[in-house]
Design a protein around this motif. Structure first.
Motif, PDB file in Angstrom:
ATOM      1  N   ILE A  36      49.569  17.584  89.361  1.00  0.00           N
ATOM      2  CA  ILE A  36      48.380  18.338  89.784  1.00  0.00           C
ATOM      3  C   ILE A  36      47.394  17.380  90.449  1.00  0.00           C
ATOM      4  O   ILE A  36      47.167  16.267  89.957  1.00  0.00           O
ATOM      5  CB  ILE A  36      47.706  19.022  88.572  1.00  0.00           C
ATOM      6  CG1 ILE A  36      48.616  20.121  88.017  1.00  0.00           C
ATOM      7  CG2 ILE A  36      46.337  19.600  88.946  1.00  0.00           C
ATOM      8  CD1 ILE A  36      48.068  20.821  86.775  1.00  0.00           C
ATOM      9  N   THR A  37      46.836  17.806  91.577  1.00  0.00           N
ATOM     10  CA  THR A  37      45.766  17.053  92.226  1.00  0.00           C
ATOM     11  C   THR A  37      44.583  18.007  92.435  1.00  0.00           C
ATOM     12  O   THR A  37      44.738  19.222  92.296  1.00  0.00           O
ATOM     13  CB  THR A  37      46.214  16.487  93.598  1.00  0.00           C
ATOM     14  OG1 THR A  37      46.672  17.577  94.417  1.00  0.00           O
ATOM     15  CG2 THR A  37      47.324  15.468  93.433  1.00  0.00           C
ATOM     16  N   GLY A  38      43.418  17.447  92.793  1.00  0.00           N
ATOM     17  CA  GLY A  38      42.285  18.333  93.035  1.00  0.00           C
ATOM     18  C   GLY A  38      40.953  17.638  93.003  1.00  0.00           C
ATOM     19  O   GLY A  38      40.861  16.412  93.117  1.00  0.00           O
ATOM     20  N   MET A  39      39.928  18.467  92.825  1.00  0.00           N
ATOM     21  CA  MET A  39      38.562  17.968  92.903  1.00  0.00           C
ATOM     22  C   MET A  39      37.662  18.830  92.024  1.00  0.00           C
ATOM     23  O   MET A  39      37.815  20.058  91.979  1.00  0.00           O
ATOM     24  CB  MET A  39      38.165  18.052  94.383  1.00  0.00           C
ATOM     25  CG  MET A  39      36.750  18.378  94.684  1.00  0.00           C
ATOM     26  SD  MET A  39      35.798  16.898  94.782  1.00  0.00           S
ATOM     27  CE  MET A  39      36.348  16.361  96.347  1.00  0.00           C
ATOM     28  N   LEU A  40      36.767  18.153  91.325  1.00  0.00           N
ATOM     29  CA  LEU A  40      35.826  18.846  90.445  1.00  0.00           C
ATOM     30  C   LEU A  40      34.405  18.527  90.904  1.00  0.00           C
ATOM     31  O   LEU A  40      34.032  17.358  91.005  1.00  0.00           O
ATOM     32  CB  LEU A  40      36.020  18.373  88.995  1.00  0.00           C
ATOM     33  CG  LEU A  40      35.058  18.935  87.948  1.00  0.00           C
ATOM     34  CD1 LEU A  40      35.264  20.432  87.759  1.00  0.00           C
ATOM     35  CD2 LEU A  40      35.244  18.215  86.610  1.00  0.00           C
ATOM     36  N   ALA A  41      33.636  19.568  91.218  1.00  0.00           N
ATOM     37  CA  ALA A  41      32.233  19.392  91.586  1.00  0.00           C
ATOM     38  C   ALA A  41      31.377  19.876  90.420  1.00  0.00           C
ATOM     39  O   ALA A  41      31.720  20.860  89.749  1.00  0.00           O
ATOM     40  CB  ALA A  41      31.912  20.180  92.848  1.00  0.00           C
ATOM     41  N   PHE A  42      30.250  19.204  90.217  1.00  0.00           N
ATOM     42  CA  PHE A  42      29.454  19.425  89.010  1.00  0.00           C
ATOM     43  C   PHE A  42      27.990  19.228  89.354  1.00  0.00           C
ATOM     44  O   PHE A  42      27.649  18.294  90.073  1.00  0.00           O
ATOM     45  CB  PHE A  42      29.914  18.381  87.981  1.00  0.00           C
ATOM     46  CG  PHE A  42      29.038  18.245  86.783  1.00  0.00           C
ATOM     47  CD1 PHE A  42      29.045  19.221  85.806  1.00  0.00           C
ATOM     48  CD2 PHE A  42      28.240  17.125  86.603  1.00  0.00           C
ATOM     49  CE1 PHE A  42      28.259  19.095  84.673  1.00  0.00           C
ATOM     50  CE2 PHE A  42      27.460  16.987  85.479  1.00  0.00           C
ATOM     51  CZ  PHE A  42      27.467  17.980  84.513  1.00  0.00           C
ATOM     52  N   ASP A  43      27.135  20.120  88.870  1.00  0.00           N
ATOM     53  CA  ASP A  43      25.709  19.910  89.132  1.00  0.00           C
ATOM     54  C   ASP A  43      24.871  20.066  87.867  1.00  0.00           C
ATOM     55  O   ASP A  43      23.696  20.433  87.959  1.00  0.00           O
ATOM     56  CB  ASP A  43      25.204  20.861  90.226  1.00  0.00           C
ATOM     57  CG  ASP A  43      24.962  22.265  89.686  1.00  0.00           C
ATOM     58  OD1 ASP A  43      25.505  22.590  88.619  1.00  0.00           O
ATOM     59  OD2 ASP A  43      24.213  23.016  90.331  1.00  0.00           O
ATOM     60  N   SER A  44      25.479  19.822  86.730  1.00  0.00           N
ATOM     61  CA  SER A  44      24.861  19.913  85.394  1.00  0.00           C
ATOM     62  C   SER A  44      24.741  21.351  84.890  1.00  0.00           C
ATOM     63  O   SER A  44      24.576  21.567  83.704  1.00  0.00           O
ATOM     64  CB  SER A  44      23.515  19.167  85.303  1.00  0.00           C
ATOM     65  OG  SER A  44      22.478  19.947  85.836  1.00  0.00           O
ATOM     66  N   ARG A  45      24.842  22.342  85.773  1.00  0.00           N
ATOM     67  CA  ARG A  45      24.827  23.739  85.319  1.00  0.00           C
ATOM     68  C   ARG A  45      26.146  24.455  85.605  1.00  0.00           C
ATOM     69  O   ARG A  45      26.525  25.382  84.903  1.00  0.00           O
ATOM     70  CB  ARG A  45      23.676  24.498  85.981  1.00  0.00           C
ATOM     71  CG  ARG A  45      22.304  24.072  85.459  1.00  0.00           C
ATOM     72  CD  ARG A  45      21.179  24.795  86.173  1.00  0.00           C
ATOM     73  NE  ARG A  45      21.298  26.232  86.073  1.00  0.00           N
ATOM     74  CZ  ARG A  45      21.180  27.082  87.093  1.00  0.00           C
ATOM     75  NH1 ARG A  45      20.922  26.618  88.298  1.00  0.00           N
ATOM     76  NH2 ARG A  45      21.293  28.367  86.924  1.00  0.00           N
ATOM     77  N   HIS A  46      26.802  24.029  86.692  1.00  0.00           N
ATOM     78  CA  HIS A  46      28.044  24.709  87.109  1.00  0.00           C
ATOM     79  C   HIS A  46      29.163  23.714  87.381  1.00  0.00           C
ATOM     80  O   HIS A  46      28.901  22.570  87.737  1.00  0.00           O
ATOM     81  CB  HIS A  46      27.826  25.486  88.414  1.00  0.00           C
ATOM     82  CG  HIS A  46      26.704  26.449  88.374  1.00  0.00           C
ATOM     83  ND1 HIS A  46      25.444  26.133  88.811  1.00  0.00           N
ATOM     84  CD2 HIS A  46      26.654  27.724  87.958  1.00  0.00           C
ATOM     85  CE1 HIS A  46      24.652  27.183  88.658  1.00  0.00           C
ATOM     86  NE2 HIS A  46      25.355  28.157  88.136  1.00  0.00           N
TER      87      HIS A  46
END
Ligand SMILES: Cc1cc2nc3c(=O)[nH]c(=O)nc-3n(C[C@H](O)[C@H](O)[C@H](O)COP(=O)(O)O)c2cc1C
Length: 145
Positions: A36-46
């Motif tokens: 599995i490859t990918g990307m996780l974006a995070f802004d402290s709420r979502h």
């Protein structure tokens, strides 16, 4: 069957930065073993995450994600069969909230703040591709240790 899954979720209030770092490290290790490859974006709420791999591996991970108490309100934005990965080089790229991130959200999202649950699948994918490009640029600019 190579596939791509994109979802958005709300971060659990109790999630601490060190717990997130541990989770990311563990996820990278597990993803490496499962192709599995990918990307996780995070802004402290979502969270906004894209995962790519076999349909079987993505289905299993999606089931685990739905049970994970570190986030809630998991919304599936896209699930599609694909010919090639958009994120072949990351077992899980991580895009934290910063100015570049907010600038791109303003460009790609219908709302000026990061609200991934409001995105359709195509906008979410375009946003993640833009994050990926910014992340690759940032990694290339960082001097080697
Ligand atoms: C936002 C978020 C993203 C995650 N991403 C991954 C991932 O990419 N790969 C992974 O194996 N686990 C990931 N996890 C952890 C899984 O939810 C789950 O804890 C892990 O796969 C272990 O599952 P298991 O307890 O059923 O073995 C993530 C969790 C959260 C909250």
């Amino acid at each position: 069957m190579l596939s791509r899954l994109i979802y958005a979720s709300a971060v659990d209030d109790a999630l601490q930065a060190d717990e997130l770092n541990r989770m990311l490290e563990h996820a990278r290790h597990r993803n490496g073993m499962r192709g599995i490859t990918g990307m996780l974006a995070f802004d402290s709420r979502h969270f906004l995450q894209v995962i790519e791999g076999s349909r079987r591996a993505l289905s299993d991970l999606h089931a685990a994600l739905l049970r994970d108490p570190r986030h809630h309100d998991v919304q599936l934005l896209k699930f599609a069969r694909i010919d090639a990965r958009l994120f072949p080089d990351w077992s899980m790229g991580f895009m934290p909230a910063d100015l570049a991130h907010r600038t791109m959200v303003a460009r790609h999202a219908p709302t000026p703040h990061f609200d991934p649950g409001a995105l359709d699948g195509e906008s979410a994918e375009a946003l993640l591709v833009a994050f990926g490009a910014a992340l690759a640029e940032r990694s290339a600019a960082r001097p080697l240790a």
